[in-house]
Design a protein around this motif. Structure first.
Motif, PDB file in Angstrom:
ATOM      1  N   ARG A  99      -4.907   0.141   5.725  1.00 41.70           N
ATOM      2  CA  ARG A  99      -3.948  -0.955   5.856  1.00 41.70           C
ATOM      3  C   ARG A  99      -2.688  -0.494   6.594  1.00 41.70           C
ATOM      4  N   ILE A 100      -2.218   0.712   6.293  1.00 46.04           N
ATOM      5  CA  ILE A 100      -1.026   1.230   6.972  1.00 46.04           C
ATOM      6  C   ILE A 100      -1.274   1.304   8.473  1.00 46.04           C
ATOM      7  N   ALA A 101      -2.440   1.813   8.854  1.00 50.11           N
ATOM      8  CA  ALA A 101      -2.763   1.952  10.271  1.00 50.11           C
ATOM      9  C   ALA A 101      -2.779   0.604  10.977  1.00 50.11           C
ATOM     10  N   ASN A 151      -2.531 -10.054  18.738  1.00 53.22           N
ATOM     11  CA  ASN A 151      -3.492  -9.040  19.170  1.00 53.22           C
ATOM     12  C   ASN A 151      -4.812  -9.366  18.489  1.00 53.22           C
ATOM     13  N   PRO A 152      -5.756  -9.964  19.208  1.00 49.67           N
ATOM     14  CA  PRO A 152      -7.008 -10.391  18.571  1.00 49.67           C
ATOM     15  C   PRO A 152      -7.827  -9.236  18.004  1.00 49.67           C
ATOM     16  N   VAL A 153      -7.659  -8.035  18.545  1.00 49.47           N
ATOM     17  CA  VAL A 153      -8.403  -6.886  18.019  1.00 49.47           C
ATOM     18  C   VAL A 153      -7.905  -6.533  16.624  1.00 49.47           C
ATOM     19  N   LEU A 154      -6.570  -6.486  16.454  1.00 46.20           N
ATOM     20  CA  LEU A 154      -6.016  -6.217  15.127  1.00 46.20           C
ATOM     21  C   LEU A 154      -6.422  -7.305  14.142  1.00 46.20           C
ATOM     22  N   GLU A 155      -6.413  -8.543  14.601  1.00 45.74           N
ATOM     23  CA  GLU A 155      -6.793  -9.647  13.725  1.00 45.74           C
ATOM     24  C   GLU A 155      -8.263  -9.538  13.318  1.00 45.74           C
ATOM     25  N   ASP A 156      -9.119  -9.202  14.283  1.00 43.52           N
ATOM     26  CA  ASP A 156     -10.547  -9.030  13.975  1.00 43.52           C
ATOM     27  C   ASP A 156     -10.763  -7.853  13.021  1.00 43.52           C
ATOM     28  N   LEU A 157     -10.014  -6.764  13.217  1.00 45.94           N
ATOM     29  CA  LEU A 157     -10.134  -5.613  12.323  1.00 45.94           C
ATOM     30  C   LEU A 157      -9.757  -5.994  10.896  1.00 45.94           C
ATOM     31  N   PHE A 158      -8.664  -6.728  10.767  1.00 40.82           N
ATOM     32  CA  PHE A 158      -8.223  -7.137   9.434  1.00 40.82           C
ATOM     33  C   PHE A 158      -9.266  -8.043   8.776  1.00 40.82           C
ATOM     34  N   ALA A 199      11.612  -4.612  15.962  1.00 43.44           N
ATOM     35  CA  ALA A 199      10.240  -4.113  15.922  1.00 43.44           C
ATOM     36  C   ALA A 199      10.094  -2.837  15.091  1.00 43.44           C
ATOM     37  N   ASP A 200      10.966  -1.857  15.339  1.00 43.60           N
ATOM     38  CA  ASP A 200      10.862  -0.596  14.602  1.00 43.60           C
ATOM     39  C   ASP A 200      11.074  -0.818  13.105  1.00 43.60           C
ATOM     40  N   GLU A 201      12.021  -1.676  12.755  1.00 42.98           N
ATOM     41  CA  GLU A 201      12.287  -1.945  11.340  1.00 42.98           C
ATOM     42  C   GLU A 201      11.115  -2.690  10.691  1.00 42.98           C
ATOM     43  N   ALA A 202      10.487  -3.572  11.441  1.00 44.62           N
ATOM     44  CA  ALA A 202       9.334  -4.295  10.906  1.00 44.62           C
ATOM     45  C   ALA A 202       8.195  -3.328  10.579  1.00 44.62           C
ATOM     46  N   ALA A 203       7.926  -2.411  11.510  1.00 50.14           N
ATOM     47  CA  ALA A 203       6.870  -1.421  11.279  1.00 50.14           C
ATOM     48  C   ALA A 203       7.222  -0.521  10.104  1.00 50.14           C
ATOM     49  N   ALA A 204       8.487  -0.098  10.039  1.00 52.17           N
ATOM     50  CA  ALA A 204       8.910   0.783   8.945  1.00 52.17           C
ATOM     51  C   ALA A 204       8.828   0.070   7.602  1.00 52.17           C
ATOM     52  N   ALA A 205       9.240  -1.204   7.561  1.00 53.31           N
ATOM     53  CA  ALA A 205       9.188  -1.957   6.309  1.00 53.31           C
ATOM     54  C   ALA A 205       7.759  -2.122   5.831  1.00 53.31           C
ATOM     55  N   ILE A 261       6.599   1.337   4.558  1.00 52.95           N
ATOM     56  CA  ILE A 261       7.222   1.682   3.280  1.00 52.95           C
ATOM     57  C   ILE A 261       6.580   0.900   2.142  1.00 52.95           C
ATOM     58  N   HIS A 262       6.360  -0.404   2.368  1.00 50.20           N
ATOM     59  CA  HIS A 262       5.731  -1.235   1.327  1.00 50.20           C
ATOM     60  C   HIS A 262       4.361  -0.685   0.943  1.00 50.20           C
ATOM     61  N   LEU A 263       3.543  -0.397   1.932  1.00 47.28           N
ATOM     62  CA  LEU A 263       2.193   0.083   1.645  1.00 47.28           C
ATOM     63  C   LEU A 263       2.199   1.513   1.109  1.00 47.28           C
ATOM     64  N   SER A 264       3.169   2.313   1.534  1.00 48.76           N
ATOM     65  CA  SER A 264       3.273   3.677   1.006  1.00 48.76           C
ATOM     66  C   SER A 264       3.628   3.680  -0.474  1.00 48.76           C
TER      67      SER A 264
END
Length: 239
Positions: free
Chosen positions: A107-109, A171-178, A220-226, A229-232
């Motif tokens: 999920r983090i990835a 990003n349809p690839v990320l959506e398909d992966l999920f 963007a960077d804060e969104a990725a970090a948040a 952090i949530h999943l960690s």
């Protein structure tokens, strides 16, 4: 103890899928009934396969399942021996926790990068979907479970928020992966909440709100970090 002949007469052919799970259940029932006492060696795979009318590979998989539950032990060169007559709940819980850790790593990835892209690409429609999903989570948190319903429903509400974020990445690839990952993710998260229910619901909701806010403000960077952090934090509960 029932004779082999009587036991064979009681055994029914197992033809429905998943065969390995059914064979494991059948062997567990025989262990609980005392057919094989503690320390005794089980019949060989060929014998068990003939009794159950399945292939040896199916028997082997069932033995692995029961070994994971602490009921059997495979000793190289000697055979399979009985180590418990009932499943060891502690072993099962540890295995489920290990599976959950792997799910959270995946999920983090997926989700941290999706949150980053969502902050860069989100549309007004995406923001409305994220805001609604966040509000639904808030309602669920305030009730401890959503409208007094099940853990499963709670997880579905949470997954709706995360999927809204991933969709906003465009990003349809990320959506398909999920979507492909969801059949494994959902039961793992249900197991997580049953093993360790979330006690600090306001803090959990705040972490989701932080993701939504960063996406809304295009950080963007804060969104990725948040997201990371949530999943960690979830990951740390099972480390």
């Amino acid at each position: 103890m029932a004779t082999t002949q009587h036991m064979k007469a009681r055994m029914t052919a197992i033809r429905r899928n998943p065969l390995a799970d059914q064979v494991a259940q059948s062997l567990a029932a025989r262990l609980a009934a005392g057919e094989w006492p503690l320390g005794q060696k089980l019949p060989g795979e060929t014998t068990l396969a003939a009794q159950l009318e399945v292939g040896r590979s199916t028997v082997r998989e069932a033995i692995r399942e029961l070994s994971g539950k602490g009921m059997l032990e495979s000793r190289q060169g000697s055979g399979v021996f009985v180590t418990a007559l009932e499943p060891n709940d502690d072993v099962e819980a540890s295995l489920r926790a290990a599976d959950i850790l792997m799910v959270i790593e995946a999920r983090i990835a997926i989700e941290a990068e999706a949150a980053r892209l969502a902050a860069q690409r989100r549309t007004p429609s995406d923001l409305r979907a994220i805001t609604k999903a966040l509000a639904d989570r808030g309602d669920a948190d305030s009730a401890a479970t959503p409208s007094g319903s099940t853990v499963e429903t709670y997880v579905d509400i949470d997954m709706a928020f995360h999927r809204a974020v991933i969709r906003a990445s465009h990003n349809p690839v990320l959506e398909d992966l999920f979507d492909a990952f969801l059949p494994r993710l959902r039961p793992a998260m249900i197991a997580m909440l049953r093993l360790q229910p979330t006690k600090d619901l306001p803090a959990d909701h705040a972490s989701h709100a932080a993701i939504a806010a960063a996406i809304r403000e295009r950080r963007a960077d804060e969104a990725a970090a948040a997201s990371r952090i949530h999943l960690s934090h979830l990951q740390a509960r099972f480390a």
